[in-house]
Write a protein that holds these residues in place. Structure first.
Motif, mmCIF file in Angstrom:
data_model
loop_
_atom_site.group_PDB
_atom_site.id
_atom_site.type_symbol
_atom_site.label_atom_id
_atom_site.label_comp_id
_atom_site.label_asym_id
_atom_site.label_seq_id
_atom_site.Cartn_x
_atom_site.Cartn_y
_atom_site.Cartn_z
ATOM 1 N N PHE A 41 -18.266 9.046 15.588
ATOM 2 C CA PHE A 41 -17.323 8.808 14.497
ATOM 3 C C PHE A 41 -16.397 7.643 14.818
ATOM 4 O O PHE A 41 -16.165 6.772 13.973
ATOM 5 N N LEU A 42 -15.853 7.622 16.030
ATOM 6 C CA LEU A 42 -14.969 6.517 16.404
ATOM 7 C C LEU A 42 -15.719 5.192 16.432
ATOM 8 O O LEU A 42 -15.170 4.160 16.028
ATOM 9 N N GLY A 43 -16.963 5.210 16.888
ATOM 10 C CA GLY A 43 -17.767 3.980 16.875
ATOM 11 C C GLY A 43 -18.033 3.497 15.464
ATOM 12 O O GLY A 43 -17.927 2.295 15.183
ATOM 13 N N ALA A 44 -18.367 4.396 14.560
ATOM 14 C CA ALA A 44 -18.618 4.015 13.174
ATOM 15 C C ALA A 44 -17.340 3.522 12.502
ATOM 16 O O ALA A 44 -17.360 2.561 11.731
ATOM 17 N N ALA A 49 -14.243 -1.049 10.549
ATOM 18 C CA ALA A 49 -12.985 -1.797 10.539
ATOM 19 C C ALA A 49 -13.220 -3.260 10.896
ATOM 20 O O ALA A 49 -12.621 -4.158 10.310
ATOM 21 N N ILE A 50 -14.099 -3.495 11.856
ATOM 22 C CA ILE A 50 -14.373 -4.878 12.263
ATOM 23 C C ILE A 50 -15.230 -5.592 11.222
ATOM 24 O O ILE A 50 -14.962 -6.741 10.853
ATOM 25 N N ASN A 55 -13.839 -8.609 3.882
ATOM 26 C CA ASN A 55 -14.331 -8.255 2.563
ATOM 27 C C ASN A 55 -13.333 -7.302 1.908
ATOM 28 O O ASN A 55 -13.544 -6.111 1.861
ATOM 29 N N LYS A 56 -12.240 -7.866 1.415
ATOM 30 C CA LYS A 56 -11.201 -7.038 0.808
ATOM 31 C C LYS A 56 -11.353 -7.072 -0.709
ATOM 32 O O LYS A 56 -11.208 -8.124 -1.334
#
Length: 61
Positions: A41-44, A49-50, A55-56
């Motif tokens: 989960f933290l990796g995903a 995020a990166i 792409n906002k």
């Protein structure tokens, strides 16, 4: 009568030993599955995020 009591206590002791070992194994397995799932989960989340920083998109009313 004495041997029935001893046999019952022995049977109860064996049952508790088997149940305890199974529950202990399941607790360890669930712990490691939770560790792996948390890392995934933290990796995903970090990847999202990166990757999504340029792409906002805004929702227009």
């Amino acid at each position: 009568m004495f041997w029935k009591i001893v046999g019952g206590l022995l049977l109860a002791w064996v049952a508790f030993m088997v149940i305890g070992s199974v529950v202990g194994f399941l607790v360890k397995a669930v712990f490691w599955i939770a560790i792996v799932a948390g890392a995934a989960f933290l990796g995903a989340a970090a990847y999202g995020a990166i990757k999504g920083s340029g792409n906002k998109k805004q929702i227009r009313p």
